[in-house]
Enzyme design. Structure first.
Site, PDB file in Angstrom:
ATOM      1  N   GLN A 372       0.879  -1.283   0.087  1.00 42.59           N
ATOM      2  CA  GLN A 372      -0.081   0.200   0.099  1.00 42.59           C
ATOM      3  C   GLN A 372       1.005   1.153   0.044  1.00 42.59           C
ATOM      4  O   GLN A 372       0.412   2.201  -0.733  1.00 42.59           O
ATOM      5  CB  GLN A 372      -0.915  -0.020   1.228  1.00 42.59           C
ATOM      6  CG  GLN A 372      -2.161  -1.087   1.252  1.00 42.59           C
ATOM      7  CD  GLN A 372      -2.881  -1.404   2.323  1.00 42.59           C
ATOM      8  OE1 GLN A 372      -2.366  -0.933   3.529  1.00 42.59           O
ATOM      9  NE2 GLN A 372      -3.914  -1.897   2.287  1.00 42.59           N
ATOM     10  N   HIS A 446     -16.290 -19.958 -15.944  1.00 40.48           N
ATOM     11  CA  HIS A 446     -17.427 -21.043 -15.932  1.00 40.48           C
ATOM     12  C   HIS A 446     -16.816 -22.299 -16.948  1.00 40.48           C
ATOM     13  O   HIS A 446     -17.481 -23.185 -17.047  1.00 40.48           O
ATOM     14  CB  HIS A 446     -18.886 -20.516 -16.297  1.00 40.48           C
ATOM     15  CG  HIS A 446     -19.783 -21.196 -15.822  1.00 40.48           C
ATOM     16  ND1 HIS A 446     -19.515 -22.669 -14.825  1.00 40.48           N
ATOM     17  CD2 HIS A 446     -21.336 -21.219 -15.883  1.00 40.48           C
ATOM     18  CE1 HIS A 446     -21.051 -23.018 -14.673  1.00 40.48           C
ATOM     19  NE2 HIS A 446     -21.823 -22.315 -15.211  1.00 40.48           N
ATOM     20  N   ASP A 450     -17.514 -25.034 -11.899  1.00 42.68           N
ATOM     21  CA  ASP A 450     -18.903 -25.123 -11.782  1.00 42.68           C
ATOM     22  C   ASP A 450     -19.465 -24.557 -10.646  1.00 42.68           C
ATOM     23  O   ASP A 450     -18.746 -24.032  -9.739  1.00 42.68           O
ATOM     24  CB  ASP A 450     -19.625 -26.586 -11.900  1.00 42.68           C
ATOM     25  CG  ASP A 450     -18.849 -27.520 -10.753  1.00 42.68           C
ATOM     26  OD1 ASP A 450     -19.289 -27.079  -9.503  1.00 42.68           O
ATOM     27  OD2 ASP A 450     -17.933 -28.044 -10.917  1.00 42.68           O
TER      28      ASP A 450
END
Length: 476
Positions: A372, A446, A450
């Site tokens: 950061q 996908h 699944d």
């Protein structure tokens, strides 16, 4: 021998008395007195074109963000020359030669190309360190000009941050005695040198890596406890209505986003969302925050989210994998390099914490603090921004509860975290209680993942966060 001025055949005058010459006067016969010629010694060095080398990751062009040197400066090998920014990271370019800078081929914000000259450096021809293809014609240099140059005869070892600190305080690294390994110059050496010059007394550097926090001795206005009542403050930027369209080139991290998102949206995304009760985790973090501050580290919720994700990936390694372009092979990654999306002035960047599977929550917090800080300063390196295997985006720090995150190829999954809200919920006895609720939105590739796998992973990740003590059983 340097002859600066010849007045006549019977009188020879020199500008500097240190030059001693013996001449045969018969060799110099002229009918009248006048200034006949002036000579200056030329440099025996050769000019080499220091070319921008291949940075890697297929980068062909970069933007010059800052020069650390100017024409006429002396440099040594490994001295920082400039900082360039690609569409992936900021990189500091260092010198390959000892010599004097003779020409800068680019200005600030110019586009520099890999393989093209970056600067011209004059080096000592007797050393023969430059390849023939880099050597260009050496321009003459007067003796007076040469006396103002300092050619360093040794290598100065220092990090870019130390070099920048020295430059900001007009300190020559050649005047500093390094106390690090191999005489490397450390930040403390620069500060001690400044103290001697200014007469300031600096406290001794702490021996341990853990830095205790500063005690709050001054009265500081207390922050409002009710976050819901906070009013968003608009960014104070001057609003200019010119009435004209403005066209700007797509550069830097924005250019990287164009490439990445264009490739990402070719992936069939599967979405899954859920809510997490972080009541116990909020209490645990409040207990651990003071301990982390004693060690000099700011502890947020993100290290817990990252560690819980890593524990879940051990059970569902398909989410920590990559699919090749032809969709023929799946590579299961051994390391859990979990990326964290950050919103910076340069745009969206996603550095990653390496090897989370072997890190503690505190180790992750330390690395997040480092990333950061570098991200805010625009100094993240290529190694910090590449090699990610899984990503979490904490959009909740800005606002919102749900999102639709886009997968960063070649990764196959990403999660977006919403803001934590205090909401009423029912316990097992049907009683209403105050709960700390956070929503999470997952996206998965996908083609190989699944919905059931994504749901099971999310449930496991959720269980670790809702019962943080359960993580102790699987921590290594």
């Amino acid at each position: 021998v340097c002859i600066h001025r010849v007045r006549s055949c019977s009188s020879i005058r020199f500008i500097k008395s240190k030059y001693v010459c013996v001449f045969d006067k018969s060799a110099l016969k002229f009918s009248h007195q006048q200034r006949l010629f002036r000579t200056s010694p030329v440099s025996c060095g050769q000019i080499v074109q220091f070319k921008l080398s291949d940075i890697g990751e297929g980068i062909t062009e970069v933007t010059v963000k800052e020069w650390y040197i100017k024409e006429g400066d002396s440099v040594s090998q490994f001295d920082s020359i400039c900082e360039v920014q690609s569409d992936k990271a900021s990189v500091t370019i260092t010198s390959r030669y000892d010599g004097v800078i003779r020409k800068l081929h680019y200005s600030i914000d110019d586009i520099a190309f890999v393989g093209k000259p970056l600067v011209d450096i004059e080096i000592d021809a007797s050393k023969g360190v430059a390849s023939e293809e880099d050597v260009v014609e050496t321009p003459p240099m007067s003796h007076e000009e040469h006396t103002h140059q300092e050619i360093k005869g040794h290598k100065t070892l220092a990090t870019p941050a130390v070099r920048r600190l020295a430059m900001e305080n007009n300190i020559k690294l050649s005047e500093i005695v390094g106390t690090g390994k191999d005489n490397r110059i450390l930040k403390e050496d620069i500060l001690n040198y400044l103290a001697k010059q200014t007469g300031a007394i600096l406290p001794p550097s702490p021996k341990a890596e853990i830095v205790p926090p500063l005690w709050k001795t001054e009265a500081v206005p207390a922050a409002p406890k009710d976050k819901a009542r906070r009013i968003p403050i608009p960014v104070s930027r001057p609003i200019a209505f010119s009435g004209k369209d403005k066209t700007e080139p797509v550069t830097g991290f924005q250019k990287a986003m164009v490439k990445t998102m264009s490739a990402a949206l070719k992936i069939p995304h599967f979405g899954y969302s859920d809510e997490i009760d972080l009541t116990q985790l909020v209490q645990l973090r409040e207990e651990l925050k003071p301990l982390a501050e004693i060690r000099g580290v700011k502890l947020s919720f993100m290290p817990f989210f990252i560690k819980a994700a890593s524990l879940g990936l051990l059970h569902y390694p398909i989410l920590n994998a990559s699919l090749d372009e032809n969709c023929q092979n799946v590579t299961y990654k051994a390391s859990h390099n979990i990326g964290v999306a950050m919103d910076t002035e340069q745009g969206l960047i996603v550095p990653n914490v390496k090897n989370v599977q072997v890190c503690s929550v505190f180790d992750i917090a330390v690395e997040l603090n480092r990333l950061q800080s570098l991200g805010s300063a625009g100094q993240l390196g290529t190694s910090d921004l590449t090699g990610g295997t899984f990503t979490l985006s904490n959009i909740g720090t800005i606002g919102g509860t749900y999102a639709k995150p886009v997968i960063l190829p070649p990764e196959v999954a990403i999660g977006a975290l919403g803001k934590i809200q205090v909401l009423p919920r029912f316990n097992g006895k049907g009683e209403v209680f105050k709960a700390q609720i956070m929503n999470v939105s997952w996206s998965a590739d996908h083609r190989i993942i699944d919905g059931a796998t994504m749901a099971r992973f999310s449930n496991l990740w959720k269980s670790y966060l809702e019962n943080p003590a359960s993580m102790l059983l699987d921590l290594k």
